[in-house]
Design an enzyme around this catalytic site. Sequence first.
Site, mmCIF file in Angstrom:
data_model
loop_
_atom_site.group_PDB
_atom_site.id
_atom_site.type_symbol
_atom_site.label_atom_id
_atom_site.label_comp_id
_atom_site.label_asym_id
_atom_site.label_seq_id
_atom_site.Cartn_x
_atom_site.Cartn_y
_atom_site.Cartn_z
ATOM 1 N N ASP A 78 26.879 15.426 4.209
ATOM 2 C CA ASP A 78 26.459 16.100 5.438
ATOM 3 C C ASP A 78 26.570 15.138 6.622
ATOM 4 O OD1 ASP A 78 25.303 17.850 7.264
ATOM 5 O OD2 ASP A 78 23.248 17.335 6.661
ATOM 6 N N LYS A 137 28.631 15.969 9.416
ATOM 7 C CA LYS A 137 28.855 16.781 10.618
ATOM 8 C C LYS A 137 29.892 16.149 11.550
ATOM 9 C CE LYS A 137 24.074 18.555 10.642
ATOM 10 N NZ LYS A 137 23.456 17.627 9.677
#
Length: 245
Positions: A71, A73
């Site tokens: 994660d 992003k």
Amino acid sequence: MTLTASSSSRAVTNSPVVVALDYHNRDDALSFVDKIDPRDCRLKVGKEMFTLFGPQFVRELQQRGFDIFLDLKFHDIPNTAAHAVAAAADLGVWMVNVHASGGARMMTAAREALVPFGKDAPLLIAVTVLTSMEASDLVDLGMTLSPADYAERLAALTQKCGLDGVVCSAQEAVRFKQVFGQEFKLVTPGIRPQGSEAGDQRRIMTPEQALSAGVDYMVIGRPVTQSVDPAQTLKAINASLQRSA
């Protein structure tokens, strides 16, 4: 292209639960991980832990049998985002994400970077609106759309670019499944079992509510990581989801 850990080397789980690892200490994180079963969940490694402990930490989790949602992003110019996504695929992660607000060219470049990995490519997911954000936060950014409308616009762009799905709030899931179809994956943070504190999330649901809404993968953090018996907590969550299915 050197896949670090093939999917065949990891435990198979049908659970939609993804446990968010948010630890400052590597040993504390591994101590927690050693208490749970990779058949009961996947694990999410975010920016703080990846910055502190790097790719080797991901490999240690994979060696314990866990699928990893990286994660990070990614949100950058198309070429840089594409190389970052390919690096995540080289690491053998199960899922990786980018910010949909990076635009169509960035998302398309990221998707194309995964083509050489074939069936070993991770799921590529885009972040729409962070679950901590409210309408007033968007106004501060000069946007007049509601969080739900802005998330739907970004989700439509994500699907147009050929990505596998989006990170969204559980409240958007019902609408998104209707608009984008069952194959478009929905990953939802802010999921907390009944009785858990909301923490820093603003738009939350219980696991059962999320499943009913159409969420494919639900991210759960402190209710599991801070549990006195995380293995039992996971089994209880999974059992409740099976009853609700």
